[in-house]
Design an enzyme around this catalytic site. Sequence first.
Site, PDB file in Angstrom:
ATOM      1  N   HIS A   1     -10.047  27.581 -11.422  1.00  0.00           N
ATOM      2  CA  HIS A   1     -10.130  26.124 -11.174  1.00  0.00           C
ATOM      3  C   HIS A   1     -11.425  25.797 -10.417  1.00  0.00           C
ATOM      4  CE1 HIS A   1      -6.242  24.822 -12.537  1.00  0.00           C
ATOM      5  NE2 HIS A   1      -5.555  25.559 -11.693  1.00  0.00           N
TER       6      HIS A   1
ATOM      7  N   GLY B   1       0.827  -1.204   0.000  1.00  0.00           N
ATOM      8  CA  GLY B   1       0.000   0.000   0.000  1.00  0.00           C
ATOM      9  C   GLY B   1       0.855   1.244   0.000  1.00  0.00           C
TER      10      GLY B   1
ATOM     11  N   GLU C   1      -6.793  30.388  -9.055  1.00  0.00           N
ATOM     12  CA  GLU C   1      -7.451  29.368  -8.219  1.00  0.00           C
ATOM     13  C   GLU C   1      -8.973  29.449  -8.341  1.00  0.00           C
ATOM     14  OE1 GLU C   1      -5.796  26.974  -7.089  1.00  0.00           O
ATOM     15  OE2 GLU C   1      -3.844  27.907  -7.398  1.00  0.00           O
TER      16      GLU C   1
END
Length: 487
Positions: free
Chosen positions: A334, A103, A331
């Site tokens: 986005h 993992g 930002e």
Amino acid sequence: MELAAALMVAVLAVLAYNGVKIMPLLLALTLAYILLKRFEILDKLGSFGPVPGGKTHISEICFDCIGGQAEAKQELMEALDLLQKSHANSLGVRALGGIMLQGPPGTGKTLMARAAANYTDSVFVSAAGSEFIEMYAGVGAKRVRELFAKARRLARRQKKASAVIFIDELDVVGAKRGKVESHMEYDQTLNQLLVELDGIEDQQDVSLFVLGATNRIDLLDEALLRPGRFDRIVEMNLPDYEGRLEILKIHAADKPLAPDVDLGEIAQQTFGFSGAHLANLVNEAAIQAMRRDDDCLRQRDFLDSIDKVQLGTAREGLLSSEEKYRVAVHECGHALISETYFPGSVSTVTVVPRSKTLGFIRQKETSSPVLQTESYLHKQLGVLLAGGTAEQLILGERSTGAANDYQRAVELSELIISHGLSRLGIVNIRNLDKDVLTKVTGEIISERGKEVEQILEQQRSALLAGADVLMRQERISGEEFRKLMCN
Ligand code: ATP
């Protein structure tokens, strides 16, 4: 020790070259070595280099100390039960070999191995793959032998019936044979590990449970994974909401928390965090409280530490106010496209420059589809392109701030092509002409870019309002941002 041996040989060679009779000296050295070995003095000194497995103890970590990972814990416990039974069975069932924990980093593989030692009442010996490898051929193999011998010795000394040997970074020592440079040493080390795994059954007085951990199971030699060797694979994943909450509770248990602390909200906001990130987050929150000279941890301490743990330390004064406005516009671009394509997806938008980024939008936990459709991939592409497009729209030109977004946009477009989802149909991307690949990638990006531009133009006022809020308060929550979009 290797160095000492090499020096010794060099000294003897020089003496011999100068006409000194070295035979008596050689005999004396051999005798001394045999005596030291006989009384295990070299072993205690570490023999040929440190014996891996420096970390040996009786583990106090139990499975309850590990948050989330319910399935992995269940699987490991079952495998350990089976191991214990198969080591002492009267039905002639072949004993299980080792257990592989696989993992991402920080998901608790080492903790699981320690809990396994506790669960089976075994001594715990651990070593990292890199500890076995030296420049000198044969050293790694010797260290593997010593590790297994040491585990047995310790178990006998502590009157335990079993020992857990944990080998972290197994891919370092167990990579596919012949693939590594200076392969002789790597191959010999791996071969010795295979021999030891095969010999587990032979020692009846002490049962050995071998656990390996890796982040890259695809790199491992198949011989390691065949039945009888590491034949149980336990998957560890990044924790989901419930898992994150459990881990936060475990690490906050010994800390004084203010009544306003809501670990559920922190778990919501930490999508993608590993257990190690979460442990670090609680610690950072405690450090903040200590700096404030407070006597308890508050919600603000946790919230402020989320960004620090994920994105690094804040860098005050790094950006001019013009640059900060550009980041805010970027930002918000986005965030706007993310909300348009995936409503409710934005958790926070920040423009605090940190060591790893100048601004950031945090996405909410959404179950990302296992099978990604064409439209889903195009929407993801749109979110990536939105930052630079918003800069162009509001500020008249783009900046280098979008370079990473564009790199990822190109990779995503290539993924679309390689999965037969472009106008080229089903193709092998490796056989595609470079110019054709560049052209089609460009088409995919520019087509999506046009749509993103249209949406941002329609939402210009929300874009400007979002950027203004960010300039004032540096952070805006998903809820606040969605309200701005509705106005
Ligand atoms: P790596 O692959 O980098 O070796 P790992 O998977 O072995 O990492 P650990 O070393 O077990 O991760 O975890 C590091 C630390 O993170 C632990 O000491 C613990 O504080 C915390 N941690 C990780 N996972 C968990 C978890 N599931 N529950 C509680 N704490 C955790």
